[in-house]
Design an enzyme around this catalytic site. Structure first.
Site, PDB file in Angstrom:
ATOM      1  N   ASP A  60      38.008  39.768  55.749  1.00  0.00           N
ATOM      2  CA  ASP A  60      37.041  39.272  56.727  1.00  0.00           C
ATOM      3  C   ASP A  60      35.680  39.085  56.065  1.00  0.00           C
ATOM      4  O   ASP A  60      35.126  40.027  55.493  1.00  0.00           O
ATOM      5  CB  ASP A  60      36.912  40.292  57.869  1.00  0.00           C
ATOM      6  CG  ASP A  60      35.932  39.819  58.931  1.00  0.00           C
ATOM      7  OD1 ASP A  60      36.303  38.956  59.734  1.00  0.00           O
ATOM      8  OD2 ASP A  60      34.773  40.311  58.939  1.00  0.00           O
ATOM      9  N   TYR A  65      27.183  37.376  55.494  1.00  0.00           N
ATOM     10  CA  TYR A  65      27.361  38.579  54.659  1.00  0.00           C
ATOM     11  C   TYR A  65      27.037  38.369  53.177  1.00  0.00           C
ATOM     12  O   TYR A  65      26.863  39.332  52.435  1.00  0.00           O
ATOM     13  CB  TYR A  65      28.797  39.114  54.733  1.00  0.00           C
ATOM     14  CG  TYR A  65      29.312  39.469  56.106  1.00  0.00           C
ATOM     15  CD1 TYR A  65      28.453  39.692  57.173  1.00  0.00           C
ATOM     16  CD2 TYR A  65      30.686  39.598  56.330  1.00  0.00           C
ATOM     17  CE1 TYR A  65      28.943  40.005  58.430  1.00  0.00           C
ATOM     18  CE2 TYR A  65      31.178  39.922  57.582  1.00  0.00           C
ATOM     19  CZ  TYR A  65      30.306  40.112  58.631  1.00  0.00           C
ATOM     20  OH  TYR A  65      30.799  40.431  59.857  1.00  0.00           O
ATOM     21  N   LYS A  95      32.962  33.213  59.352  1.00  0.00           N
ATOM     22  CA  LYS A  95      32.281  33.047  60.650  1.00  0.00           C
ATOM     23  C   LYS A  95      31.094  32.102  60.552  1.00  0.00           C
ATOM     24  O   LYS A  95      30.407  32.046  59.528  1.00  0.00           O
ATOM     25  CB  LYS A  95      31.793  34.409  61.162  1.00  0.00           C
ATOM     26  CG  LYS A  95      32.855  35.472  61.142  1.00  0.00           C
ATOM     27  CD  LYS A  95      32.417  36.775  61.766  1.00  0.00           C
ATOM     28  CE  LYS A  95      33.386  37.881  61.397  1.00  0.00           C
ATOM     29  NZ  LYS A  95      33.047  38.558  60.144  1.00  0.00           N
ATOM     30  N   HIS A 128      30.217  33.570  65.264  1.00  0.00           N
ATOM     31  CA  HIS A 128      29.858  34.963  64.954  1.00  0.00           C
ATOM     32  C   HIS A 128      29.267  35.709  66.163  1.00  0.00           C
ATOM     33  O   HIS A 128      29.626  36.857  66.428  1.00  0.00           O
ATOM     34  CB  HIS A 128      28.876  34.973  63.777  1.00  0.00           C
ATOM     35  CG  HIS A 128      28.876  36.245  62.995  1.00  0.00           C
ATOM     36  ND1 HIS A 128      28.598  36.291  61.653  1.00  0.00           N
ATOM     37  CD2 HIS A 128      29.112  37.526  63.360  1.00  0.00           C
ATOM     38  CE1 HIS A 128      28.676  37.539  61.234  1.00  0.00           C
ATOM     39  NE2 HIS A 128      28.983  38.304  62.252  1.00  0.00           N
TER      40      HIS A 128
HETATM   41  P1  NAP Z   1      33.767  50.537  59.623  1.00  0.00           P
HETATM   42  O1  NAP Z   1      34.873  49.887  58.880  1.00  0.00           O
HETATM   43  O2  NAP Z   1      34.014  51.281  60.884  1.00  0.00           O
HETATM   44  O3  NAP Z   1      32.957  51.531  58.683  1.00  0.00           O
HETATM   45  C1  NAP Z   1      32.569  51.229  57.381  1.00  0.00           C
HETATM   46  C2  NAP Z   1      31.826  52.453  56.845  1.00  0.00           C
HETATM   47  O4  NAP Z   1      32.683  53.595  56.886  1.00  0.00           O
HETATM   48  C3  NAP Z   1      31.393  52.262  55.423  1.00  0.00           C
HETATM   49  O5  NAP Z   1      30.134  52.881  55.280  1.00  0.00           O
HETATM   50  C4  NAP Z   1      32.440  53.017  54.610  1.00  0.00           C
HETATM   51  O6  NAP Z   1      31.877  53.547  53.437  1.00  0.00           O
HETATM   52  C5  NAP Z   1      32.846  54.127  55.559  1.00  0.00           C
HETATM   53  N1  NAP Z   1      34.268  54.488  55.444  1.00  0.00           N
HETATM   54  C6  NAP Z   1      35.333  53.671  55.278  1.00  0.00           C
HETATM   55  N2  NAP Z   1      36.481  54.375  55.240  1.00  0.00           N
HETATM   56  C7  NAP Z   1      36.135  55.682  55.373  1.00  0.00           C
HETATM   57  C8  NAP Z   1      36.879  56.882  55.423  1.00  0.00           C
HETATM   58  N3  NAP Z   1      38.212  56.889  55.291  1.00  0.00           N
HETATM   59  N4  NAP Z   1      36.202  58.049  55.574  1.00  0.00           N
HETATM   60  C9  NAP Z   1      34.847  58.051  55.691  1.00  0.00           C
HETATM   61  N5  NAP Z   1      34.082  56.942  55.671  1.00  0.00           N
HETATM   62  C10 NAP Z   1      34.718  55.752  55.519  1.00  0.00           C
HETATM   63  O7  NAP Z   1      32.632  49.446  60.014  1.00  0.00           O
HETATM   64  P2  NAP Z   1      32.292  47.953  59.637  1.00  0.00           P
HETATM   65  O8  NAP Z   1      32.201  47.772  58.176  1.00  0.00           O
HETATM   66  O9  NAP Z   1      31.130  47.593  60.461  1.00  0.00           O
HETATM   67  O10 NAP Z   1      33.523  47.116  60.209  1.00  0.00           O
HETATM   68  C11 NAP Z   1      34.562  46.564  59.406  1.00  0.00           C
HETATM   69  C12 NAP Z   1      34.350  45.079  59.127  1.00  0.00           C
HETATM   70  O11 NAP Z   1      34.226  44.357  60.355  1.00  0.00           O
HETATM   71  C13 NAP Z   1      33.037  44.713  58.398  1.00  0.00           C
HETATM   72  O12 NAP Z   1      33.051  45.034  57.023  1.00  0.00           O
HETATM   73  C14 NAP Z   1      32.943  43.240  58.707  1.00  0.00           C
HETATM   74  O13 NAP Z   1      33.832  42.504  57.877  1.00  0.00           O
HETATM   75  C15 NAP Z   1      33.405  43.217  60.163  1.00  0.00           C
HETATM   76  N6  NAP Z   1      32.265  43.261  61.119  1.00  0.00           N
HETATM   77  C16 NAP Z   1      32.093  42.195  61.963  1.00  0.00           C
HETATM   78  C17 NAP Z   1      31.033  42.189  62.846  1.00  0.00           C
HETATM   79  C18 NAP Z   1      30.856  40.999  63.776  1.00  0.00           C
HETATM   80  O14 NAP Z   1      29.769  40.852  64.372  1.00  0.00           O
HETATM   81  N7  NAP Z   1      31.852  40.168  63.928  1.00  0.00           N
HETATM   82  C19 NAP Z   1      30.132  43.259  62.913  1.00  0.00           C
HETATM   83  C20 NAP Z   1      30.346  44.335  62.053  1.00  0.00           C
HETATM   84  C21 NAP Z   1      31.415  44.329  61.173  1.00  0.00           C
HETATM   85  P3  NAP Z   1      32.574  53.347  51.970  1.00  0.00           P
HETATM   86  O15 NAP Z   1      32.586  51.890  51.673  1.00  0.00           O
HETATM   87  O16 NAP Z   1      31.643  54.122  51.079  1.00  0.00           O
HETATM   88  O17 NAP Z   1      33.929  53.979  52.064  1.00  0.00           O
END
Ligand code: NAP
Length: 330
Positions: A60, A65, A95, A128
């Site tokens: 994604d 980004y 997006k 987005h």
């Molecule tokens: P997430 O996946 O819930 O959390 C990511 C965070 O959690 C990072 O800081 C990561 O750090 C940490 N993490 C990952 N695995 C872990 C584990 N097993 N234990 C402890 N910490 C852990 O949140 P997100 O990145 O916001 O969501 C995922 C993806 O969704 C994004 O990367 C993006 O592609 C997409 N997104 C889309 C939107 C939208 O508006 N459409 C908004 C936000 C996100 P490390 O890398 O250090 O492990």
């Protein structure tokens, strides 16, 4: 829903969902590339290559980004070193940013994303956020005075044209409420295949889940772990006492409990980790299950959004409050 859940042949057997409109198989657990703060192209590329090696096949990204280019480079390298045979083995989502969310700017924006990614087509292209901003300005946060109401009909028609041209296999939206999805469905010739939103045990989106299921839209969870460490998330999910208790009893991590719970809700999930051990453990959720009792306890957790969308609120409109942005779904 049009699609169906199937076991796949990918190395760690990530189940897949067949998107009805395109027949493309979307791995239900995907890899997020939005790092906060951003980590630079080389680290992003290395993380993506490690992810492909571990078995992730769904990636994604978004023009916002800055990860389209490193993702494109990682795909080329993955093919060159034989991790995958061709790009067709991957499912790639990108997006449309708010300043390109104008009828005549959608196709050029998709072409730019494809150029960054060095791809001929996307698997999924999403709007987005349900808001536009002044064309030609690429900055985040968007200035209050730069927000504009989106012409949903013009933008969605342009998204449909992108799919008809074969530049994306499917189209969808992100951060849309039931009300805004309903508005799109009222005139769409091609309905959105996906709505990508915040979803985790602390913000379970029960109403939106039911709405999407009833309308054949696949809901995709972002921030499934609460996006700890990012500017849009918090540590409230990973620090939740109930989740810690369940994790301890089952000998799993809190992250695995969150991801397994989300998977059992019949949705798709995006999780971001650029740490190889965490990337690997996040994948290890498909050969065990939660007990009914655990699921009930999780379903009873008091609900509140972590990602409020405050950055998309402006005193000049179109959304003066988060109530308006989410149509009261807060
Ligand atoms: P997430 O996946 O819930 O959390 C990511 C965070 O959690 C990072 O800081 C990561 O750090 C940490 N993490 C990952 N695995 C872990 C584990 N097993 N234990 C402890 N910490 C852990 O949140 P997100 O990145 O916001 O969501 C995922 C993806 O969704 C994004 O990367 C993006 O592609 C997409 N997104 C889309 C939107 C939208 O508006 N459409 C908004 C936000 C996100 P490390 O890398 O250090 O492990």
């Amino acid at each position: 829903m049009d699609g169906c859940l199937e076991a796949s042949l990918s190395p760690l057997s990530i189940p897949e969902y067949v998107l009805g409109c395109s027949g493309r198989r979307m791995p239900l657990l995907g890899f997020g590339t939005a790092a906060s703060p951003p980590v630079g192209s080389q680290l992003t590329k290395t993380a993506i290559l490690q992810a492909i090696e571990l078995g992730y096949r769904h990636f994604d990204t978004a023009s916002l980004y800055g990860t389209e280019q490193p993702l494109g480079e990682a795909i080329l390298e993955a093919i060159a070193v034989g991790l995958i045979k061709s790009r067709d083995e991957l499912f790639i989502t990108s997006k449309l940013w708010c300043s390109d969310a104008h009828g005549e700017l959608v196709l050029p924006a998709l072409r730019r994303s494809l150029k960054n990614l060095r791809l001929e087509y996307l698997d999924l292209y999403l709007i987005h956020w349900p808001v536009s901003s002044k064309p030609g300005i690429y900055e985040f946060p968007i200035k209050q005075e730069d927000f504009l109401a989106m012409d949903f009909k013009a933008v969605w028609k342009a998204m449909e044209d992108c799919q008809r041209l074969g530049l994306t296999k499917s189209i969808g939206v992100s951060n849309f409420s039931c009300k805004k999805l309903g508005d799109i469905l009222a005139f769409a010739k091609i309905p959105p295949a996906v709505n990508q939103v915040e979803l985790n045990p602390l913000w379970q989106q029960k109403k939106l889940r039911e709405f999407c299921k009833a309308n054949g839209i696949l809901l995709t969870a972002y921030a499934p772990l609460g996006a700890q460490g990012t500017i849009w998330g918090s540590n409230r999910v990973l620090e939740c006492e109930l989740l810690k208790e369940i994790a301890k009893q089952k000998g799993k991590t809190v992250a695995q409990i969150c991801l397994r719970w989300a998977y059992e809700q019949g949705i798709s999930i995006l999780v971001k980790s650029f740490n190889k051990d965490r990337m690997k453990s996040n994948l290890e959720i498909f050969n065990w299950s939660l007990s009914q009792e655990d699921v009930k306890k999780i379903n009873d957790i008091p609900q509140s959004r972590l990602c409020s969308g405050q950055d998309y609120i402006s005193k000049y409109g179109p959304f003066n409050t988060t109530q308006e942005l989410w149509d009261g779904e807060i």
